[in-house]
Design a protein around this motif. Structure first.
Motif, short mmCIF file in Angstrom:
data_model
loop_
_atom_site.label_atom_id
_atom_site.label_comp_id
_atom_site.label_asym_id
_atom_site.label_seq_id
_atom_site.Cartn_x
_atom_site.Cartn_y
_atom_site.Cartn_z
N GLN A 219 21.87 38.49 -18.17
CA GLN A 219 22.19 37.35 -19.02
C GLN A 219 21.84 37.68 -20.47
OE1 GLN A 219 20.54 33.62 -17.75
NE2 GLN A 219 21.11 32.57 -19.64
N ARG A 220 22.75 37.35 -21.37
CA ARG A 220 22.49 37.54 -22.79
C ARG A 220 22.87 36.24 -23.48
NH1 ARG A 220 25.83 42.13 -25.55
NH2 ARG A 220 24.68 43.43 -24.08
N GLY A 221 21.85 35.41 -23.78
CA GLY A 221 22.11 34.11 -24.40
C GLY A 221 22.94 33.25 -23.48
N ASN A 222 24.08 32.75 -23.99
CA ASN A 222 24.96 31.92 -23.19
C ASN A 222 26.05 32.73 -22.50
OD1 ASN A 222 23.69 29.44 -23.78
ND2 ASN A 222 24.71 29.40 -25.78
N HIS A 223 25.86 34.04 -22.44
CA HIS A 223 26.85 34.91 -21.80
C HIS A 223 26.21 35.72 -20.68
CE1 HIS A 223 29.01 34.01 -25.53
NE2 HIS A 223 30.10 34.39 -24.91
N VAL A 224 27.07 36.16 -19.77
CA VAL A 224 26.65 37.12 -18.74
C VAL A 224 27.38 38.43 -19.03
CG1 VAL A 224 26.85 37.73 -16.30
CG2 VAL A 224 26.10 35.45 -16.96
N VAL A 225 26.63 39.50 -19.03
CA VAL A 225 27.21 40.82 -19.28
C VAL A 225 27.28 41.58 -17.95
CG1 VAL A 225 27.00 43.00 -20.51
CG2 VAL A 225 26.31 40.87 -21.62
N ILE A 226 28.49 41.99 -17.57
CA ILE A 226 28.68 42.73 -16.32
C ILE A 226 29.16 44.13 -16.67
CG2 ILE A 226 29.85 42.81 -14.09
CD1 ILE A 226 30.30 39.80 -14.32
N GLU A 227 28.45 45.12 -16.19
CA GLU A 227 28.84 46.50 -16.45
C GLU A 227 29.32 47.16 -15.15
OE1 GLU A 227 25.81 48.79 -18.37
OE2 GLU A 227 25.26 47.15 -19.72
N VAL A 228 30.45 47.88 -15.26
CA VAL A 228 30.92 48.71 -14.16
C VAL A 228 30.88 50.16 -14.67
CG1 VAL A 228 32.81 49.23 -12.58
CG2 VAL A 228 32.42 46.87 -13.33
N LYS A 229 29.96 50.92 -14.15
CA LYS A 229 29.74 52.28 -14.67
C LYS A 229 30.01 53.31 -13.57
CE LYS A 229 26.14 55.08 -16.87
NZ LYS A 229 24.73 55.07 -17.35
N ASP A 230 30.76 54.35 -13.92
CA ASP A 230 30.95 55.45 -12.97
C ASP A 230 30.57 56.76 -13.63
OD1 ASP A 230 33.34 56.97 -14.05
OD2 ASP A 230 34.26 55.01 -13.87
N THR B 159 33.12 55.61 -23.08
CA THR B 159 33.48 56.72 -22.19
C THR B 159 33.10 58.06 -22.79
OG1 THR B 159 35.30 57.66 -20.89
CG2 THR B 159 35.83 56.92 -23.10
N GLU B 160 32.79 59.00 -21.96
CA GLU B 160 32.46 60.35 -22.41
C GLU B 160 33.04 61.34 -21.40
OE1 GLU B 160 28.53 62.96 -23.71
OE2 GLU B 160 28.31 60.90 -23.06
N LYS B 161 33.73 62.32 -21.93
CA LYS B 161 34.42 63.27 -21.06
C LYS B 161 33.43 63.94 -20.10
CE LYS B 161 37.81 66.98 -21.09
NZ LYS B 161 38.53 67.96 -21.88
N ASP B 162 33.78 63.97 -18.84
CA ASP B 162 33.00 64.59 -17.75
C ASP B 162 31.66 63.91 -17.48
OD1 ASP B 162 34.97 66.44 -17.25
OD2 ASP B 162 34.10 67.96 -18.57
N LYS B 163 31.37 62.83 -18.23
CA LYS B 163 30.12 62.10 -18.00
C LYS B 163 30.37 60.77 -17.28
CE LYS B 163 27.33 64.96 -20.17
NZ LYS B 163 26.26 65.70 -19.45
N GLY B 164 31.52 60.16 -17.62
CA GLY B 164 31.82 58.90 -16.96
C GLY B 164 32.24 57.82 -17.93
N THR B 165 32.45 56.63 -17.39
CA THR B 165 32.96 55.49 -18.16
C THR B 165 32.16 54.24 -17.82
OG1 THR B 165 35.18 56.43 -18.15
CG2 THR B 165 35.02 54.07 -18.62
N VAL B 166 31.90 53.44 -18.85
CA VAL B 166 31.29 52.13 -18.63
C VAL B 166 32.24 51.08 -19.19
CG1 VAL B 166 29.25 50.70 -18.89
CG2 VAL B 166 29.06 53.19 -19.14
#
Length: 655
Positions: free
Chosen positions: A413-424, A498-505
């Protein structure tokens, strides 16, 4: 849709969610030691679904559930062995049931005869794969005669695992025997699997009742007598020799009262309550306005003070009521993560990629409506991570990575928002490939000087894909443009790192709720607008000559930070004010700050955002409309869409 159908869909979705969770448990444990309680729980969930679908007249769902239940019964009885193929088949039938239930909202009725036939074919192909020891000769036939088919199957499984078969003989006085029986049952379950509880009248004193509790356990009879503290006969000794657990688990007390005091409430009913609160909020604003006008006309007289006290009381109680209703609407994001975990397990196996799922922040709460709206975008992002993000096993090994890919779902939760991360931890987005594809599609020119973020942003363009052919996984369902549109519709936005060969968020920032929001009322030219406070960082009063121009774009030096400026009047084709003094409303979109030029600030106001409807469809920059003051209607600015439109306008102008 009728309330009866709504009740059925809600109940059915709960059952399928529970069933899905149990299949995941089965998938995780069947190779190391399947817990029969999970199979029984899954069987009961589908059995209940069959029952309620019949009661509510949903014949096709009832028929398919019946066939599915029959398959699960064969698994319970050991006629079908749990395997990877069996788990996949269970998941596929769950998808079919979900599809049938989802179709009810659109009034669809589907023919399930093909699915039922498919289950029968699968059952017949799997039967006979499980073999167990013959019980005759091992256990007295008089005992076997009173056992059910399921109980015999469980005895065979225990014997296959090398466990002993025992009978605990328990005698209780009739008064209060249920609690004593439950106590013994819990002790036995802590040492093995209780297979059958058989009443007995042999050698039972008057006013007493006796039971023979048949169970399987890997412990020796001496240890079991010591732990359970009853007479125990050995039918078949254990081939294992486990030491008892040092501490006896605290037995659970028998309770008939429901453990929960919750009730199911249709979200539409809560919406209606919130709408009423919204109307009362407008009435509260009217009372405040009347109080201000009376104060100006008559000063602080007794009557004016009474009006002010009424206003204060109404404001306090409305705030309490709003808070309580919003609390009821809240659900944990873990419910969404649970559905996504099923998708990840299923699709990773379909394309033969090993993927480990890690979840954080499942207890983060969010409005039920928002949670449902964000499911499809998250589903698409997760499928993209599986299909495009995580590399095949051989490729990962070549890069020096673990052969198992990782997807992290994280909520906070960040203030009045929810932050959802999908990281690979996959290969990341190939920025050059995105750029070349965009040039080939005519979305950008070869000579355009775009930074990396702008190139990645092209992914959200309708119809854009770096893959020439859609795959079965990410090629179906919504695209990234629909992901953005869905988020924008609920006041959220997406960012990509995103970062090459490291992944994406991929980071989704979404409001906790769409209910009553606090806003800043502003004036631009002769028009009034509302800007949600959640987007505003600060406001600054400046002279127009303090604005600077860099490469044809207006900026403002805010304490050393060059702030890109968006002129709302120009964006909305409104006549600009001649005044030298203006205000800059500093807003934050993602991690970047922007400035909006406005002519006047009117202060904070609580508003209820209403949809603009189809008439304004295609007009970007507005989140809706709200009523303020004396039935005055203002447009609510969608700062994310406004900034996006401003950036496009500046690029068009510069090119």
């Amino acid at each position: 849709m009728s309330s009866t159908k709504n009740d059925f869909i809600a109940e059915a979705e709960d059952l399928l969610e529970e069933a899905g969770r149990l299949i995941l448990e089965i998938q995780d444990t069947y190779q190391t030691g399947l817990n029969p309680d999970n199979v029984n729980g899954l069987f009961r969930a589908i059995h209940t679904l069959k029952g309620i679908s019949g009661v509510f007249g949903q014949q096709s769902i009832s028929e398919l559930s019946h066939s599915f239940e029959s398959l699960l019964d064969d698994i319970r009885l050991g006629k079908i062995e749990i395997s990877e193929e069996a788990v996949r088949f269970l998941f596929s039938n769950m998808d079919i049931l979900r599809s049938l239930i989802s179709g009810l909202t659109e009034g669809k009725q589907q023919d399930v005869s093909g699915h039922i036939k498919s289950i029968e074919v699968f059952k017949n192909s799997q039967k006979g794969t499980t073999k167990g020891p013959e019980l005759k000769g091992l256990i007295d036939e008089s005992l076997l005669m009173v056992l059910s088919e399921y109980e015999e199957a469980r005895l065979k499984v225990n014997l296959q695992e090398g466990k002993g078969i025992y009978i605990a003989k328990a005698i209780f006085v009739i008064d209060g025997f249920d609690k004593e029986l439950e106590l013994i049952t819990q002790k036995i379950k802590s040492k093995g699997e209780l297979v059958s509880t058989l009443p007995t009248s042999s050698d039972i004193p008057p006013d007493s009742i006796g039971f023979n509790l048949m169970f399987g356990s890997a412990y020796t009879v001496e240890k079991l007598k010591e732990e359970i503290n009853v007479d125990i006969d050995v039918l078949i000794p254990s081939k294992k020799a486990l030491e008892p657990i040092s501490a006896i688990q605290k037995p659970q007390e028998t309770v008939l009262k429901s453990a929960t005091t919750t009730v199911r409430v249709d979200i539409e009913k809560l919406d209606r309550i919130l709408n009423t609160i919204g109307e009362l909020t407008l009435a509260k604003g009217a009372i405040k306005r009347i109080n201000d006008e009376l104060t100006n006309l008559y000063g602080r007289t007794r009557v004016v003070n009474d009006v002010f006290k009424i206003y204060q009381t109404l404001e306090k109680r409305l705030a309490e009521l709003q808070s309580q209703v919003l609390e009821i609407r809240m659900v944990t994001i873990g419910q969404i993560f649970s559905r996504l975990s099923q998708v990840i397990r299923k699709y990773s196996r379909e394309i033969n990629k090993k993927i480990e799922l890690v979840m954080y922040g499942e207890d983060t709460e969010i409005d039920k409506y928002i949670a449902e709206e964000v499911v499809d975008p998250l589903m698409h992002i997760v499928k993209n991570s599986i299909d495009h993000g995580i590399e095949p096993e051989t490729e990962r090994i070549k890069k020096g990575k673990r052969d198992v890919g990782t997807i992290i779902l994280k909520a906070s939760q960040r203030g009045n928002h929810v932050v959802i991360e999908v990281k690979d931890d996959g290969g990341g987005i190939d920025v050059e490939r995105v750029k070349n594809k965009a040039i080939a599609l005519g979305l950008i020119n070869k000579d355009d000087q775009l930074d990396e973020n702008s190139i990645i942003d092209i992914i959200f363009t309708p119809g854009f894909s770096t893959k020439d052919t859609a795959t079965e996984i990410s090629g179906r369902g919504v695209g990234m443009d629909v992901v953005r549109n869905k988020l924008t519709a609920i006041g959220g936005y997406a960012e990509i790192e995103t970062e090459k060969d490291k992944g994406t968020v991929i980071i989704l920032t979404i409001p906790i709720t769409l209910a009553i929001v606090k806003s800043l009322l502003i004036r631009v030219g002769e028009m009034k607008y509302a800007i949600p406070l959640t987007s505003i960082v600060e406001t600054v009063s400046i002279s127009r000559n303090e604005l600077q121009t860099v490469e044809g774009k207006e900026v403002y030096n805010l304490r050393g930070e060059m702030l890109p400026i968006t002129n709302i009047a120009r964006m909305f084709n409104i006549k600009e004010s001649d005044s030298d003094k203006v205000f800059i409303v500093v807003i934050e979109v993602g991690n970047r700050k922007y400035g909006l030029i406005v002519d006047e600030l009117f202060g904070q106001h609580e508003i209820v955002i209403k949809s603009l409807g189809g008439y304004f469809e295609g007009h970007r920059g507005f989140a809706g409309a709200a009523e303020i003051g004396k039935h005055e209607v203002v447009l609510v600015i969608d700062v994310d869409a406004l900034i996006a439109a401003s950036v496009i306008k500046q690029k068009t102008k510069s090119s």
